[in-house]
Design a protein around this motif. Sequence first.
Motif, PDB file in Angstrom:
ATOM      1  N   ILE A 273      -4.687  11.293  43.271  1.00 42.08           N
ATOM      2  CA  ILE A 273      -4.424  12.684  43.661  1.00 42.08           C
ATOM      3  C   ILE A 273      -3.760  13.446  42.515  1.00 42.08           C
ATOM      4  CG2 ILE A 273      -3.101  14.191  45.200  1.00 42.08           C
ATOM      5  CD1 ILE A 273      -3.529  12.198  47.426  1.00 42.08           C
ATOM      6  N   SER A 274      -2.732  12.880  41.942  1.00 48.90           N
ATOM      7  CA  SER A 274      -1.986  13.602  40.911  1.00 48.90           C
ATOM      8  C   SER A 274      -2.809  13.764  39.637  1.00 48.90           C
ATOM      9  CB  SER A 274      -0.676  12.868  40.593  1.00 48.90           C
ATOM     10  OG  SER A 274      -0.937  11.605  40.018  1.00 48.90           O
ATOM     11  N   GLY A 275      -2.655  14.927  39.018  1.00 47.51           N
ATOM     12  CA  GLY A 275      -3.320  15.227  37.763  1.00 47.51           C
ATOM     13  C   GLY A 275      -4.616  16.009  37.903  1.00 47.51           C
ATOM     14  N   TRP A 276      -5.207  16.002  39.090  1.00 51.02           N
ATOM     15  CA  TRP A 276      -6.505  16.658  39.268  1.00 51.02           C
ATOM     16  C   TRP A 276      -6.393  18.180  39.253  1.00 51.02           C
ATOM     17  CZ3 TRP A 276     -10.780  14.410  38.185  1.00 51.02           C
ATOM     18  CH2 TRP A 276     -10.947  13.039  38.412  1.00 51.02           C
ATOM     19  N   SER A 277      -5.261  18.708  39.663  1.00 47.66           N
ATOM     20  CA  SER A 277      -5.118  20.173  39.700  1.00 47.66           C
ATOM     21  C   SER A 277      -5.290  20.780  38.316  1.00 47.66           C
ATOM     22  CB  SER A 277      -3.758  20.564  40.281  1.00 47.66           C
ATOM     23  OG  SER A 277      -3.712  20.296  41.667  1.00 47.66           O
ATOM     24  N   ASP A 278      -4.637  20.190  37.318  1.00 52.76           N
ATOM     25  CA  ASP A 278      -4.760  20.708  35.959  1.00 52.76           C
ATOM     26  C   ASP A 278      -6.191  20.575  35.451  1.00 52.76           C
ATOM     27  OD1 ASP A 278      -2.115  21.429  35.829  1.00 52.76           O
ATOM     28  OD2 ASP A 278      -1.465  19.593  34.814  1.00 52.76           O
ATOM     29  N   TYR A 279      -6.828  19.448  35.740  1.00 54.22           N
ATOM     30  CA  TYR A 279      -8.205  19.248  35.284  1.00 54.22           C
ATOM     31  C   TYR A 279      -9.144  20.239  35.972  1.00 54.22           C
ATOM     32  CZ  TYR A 279     -12.448  16.849  33.821  1.00 54.22           C
ATOM     33  OH  TYR A 279     -13.664  16.551  33.255  1.00 54.22           O
ATOM     34  N   TRP A 280      -8.891  20.515  37.231  1.00 56.54           N
ATOM     35  CA  TRP A 280      -9.691  21.496  37.961  1.00 56.54           C
ATOM     36  C   TRP A 280      -9.530  22.882  37.341  1.00 56.54           C
ATOM     37  CZ3 TRP A 280     -13.476  21.799  41.457  1.00 56.54           C
ATOM     38  CH2 TRP A 280     -13.688  23.025  42.108  1.00 56.54           C
ATOM     39  N   ASN A 281      -8.299  23.289  37.126  1.00 59.11           N
ATOM     40  CA  ASN A 281      -8.029  24.633  36.608  1.00 59.11           C
ATOM     41  C   ASN A 281      -8.566  24.831  35.191  1.00 59.11           C
ATOM     42  OD1 ASN A 281      -6.702  25.329  38.973  1.00 59.11           O
ATOM     43  ND2 ASN A 281      -4.693  24.742  38.197  1.00 59.11           N
ATOM     44  N   ASN A 282      -8.431  23.796  34.378  1.00 60.08           N
ATOM     45  CA  ASN A 282      -8.767  23.944  32.959  1.00 60.08           C
ATOM     46  C   ASN A 282     -10.200  23.547  32.607  1.00 60.08           C
ATOM     47  OD1 ASN A 282      -6.090  24.738  32.419  1.00 60.08           O
ATOM     48  ND2 ASN A 282      -5.444  22.605  32.227  1.00 60.08           N
ATOM     49  N   THR A 283     -10.826  22.704  33.426  1.00 57.96           N
ATOM     50  CA  THR A 283     -12.142  22.179  33.068  1.00 57.96           C
ATOM     51  C   THR A 283     -13.201  22.390  34.136  1.00 57.96           C
ATOM     52  OG1 THR A 283     -11.072  20.477  31.698  1.00 57.96           O
ATOM     53  CG2 THR A 283     -13.383  20.120  32.298  1.00 57.96           C
ATOM     54  N   LEU A 284     -12.960  21.872  35.329  1.00 57.43           N
ATOM     55  CA  LEU A 284     -14.017  21.885  36.342  1.00 57.43           C
ATOM     56  C   LEU A 284     -14.314  23.270  36.889  1.00 57.43           C
ATOM     57  CD1 LEU A 284     -13.775  18.673  38.568  1.00 57.43           C
ATOM     58  CD2 LEU A 284     -15.658  19.451  37.130  1.00 57.43           C
ATOM     59  N   LEU A 285     -13.284  24.012  37.281  1.00 61.25           N
ATOM     60  CA  LEU A 285     -13.539  25.347  37.827  1.00 61.25           C
ATOM     61  C   LEU A 285     -14.198  26.266  36.799  1.00 61.25           C
ATOM     62  CD1 LEU A 285     -13.398  27.310  40.161  1.00 61.25           C
ATOM     63  CD2 LEU A 285     -11.044  27.865  39.508  1.00 61.25           C
TER      64      LEU A 285
END
Length: 296
Positions: A273-285
Amino acid sequence: MIFLASRRAISHTLALALMTLISSNGCASEAESHPQVKELLDGGFLRLENTPTLTLTRVGENSEAKRVVLFIEGDGATWRDFGFKPPNDPTPKNSLSLRLALHSRHQSNLTLIYVSRPCQFKGQEALAQCSPKQWSTERYNDTQASIVETSISLALKNVAATAGHISDLQIIGHSGGGLLGVKIAANRLRKNQIFSKLYAIASPIDPETWLKNHRLNYLPVGTYYQDLTLLIENELLDVYLGESDRIVRYIDINTDLVWLRKKSILVPNVKHISGWSDYWNNTLLPKIKAQKFLTE
């Protein structure tokens, strides 16, 4: 979090009966008191009534309103006794899917849909009408997938009534939500319904190997592997795994599934769970916003 114990399958008839009995009205107060759900509602999401699972929508703005990103909830609350007993209530206390939906609301004009899994976000009376098998040994079977699919269909109809023609649908499934996403995406593809791509995040995308590696009991997955093959053949699946995730690992994909192994992206410094928010905001989204799957 994903854990399981072995149970006998409930019948299709019973599952359909449970769908009828458990109305969304019975979970209103429970859902809206959840801090993450409240954040979405305060941020402009609307809760749809008369869906079998909690369903939240936010219609976007301008040209992006016709582009839909759908979040499918994971398995929910952590299992007890070191993963051998299911929780009394499957409602997630810390939902990555709700968090990503909120981030997307702040950083895009896309239309967003969040759909929970069966029996999550229910009040005590409605939860008592559920079977624990729905969030344990039966949670990936075709019947549970069809319940979630019903909520999705109703949400898309509601969005289309506001935004008009939907130009593309991208599905985000975290953990077990990625497995159900495979089933739902494949069904939409077979029916020639709108669907663009599935992003499976920290999902045991090869459940048989995952179960074997973690020495867990057999879990029925219905038509899953046929559905997975269909998405792979059409290159409609992206798989992202956390490099520091101890629950779902790269080695939980069988070496025979060459395409999956080759295409799976390992994300450093990320757990289940942890760490995915940053990856989502910076890469996936940003990647999702930049892609064009327009069918108009």
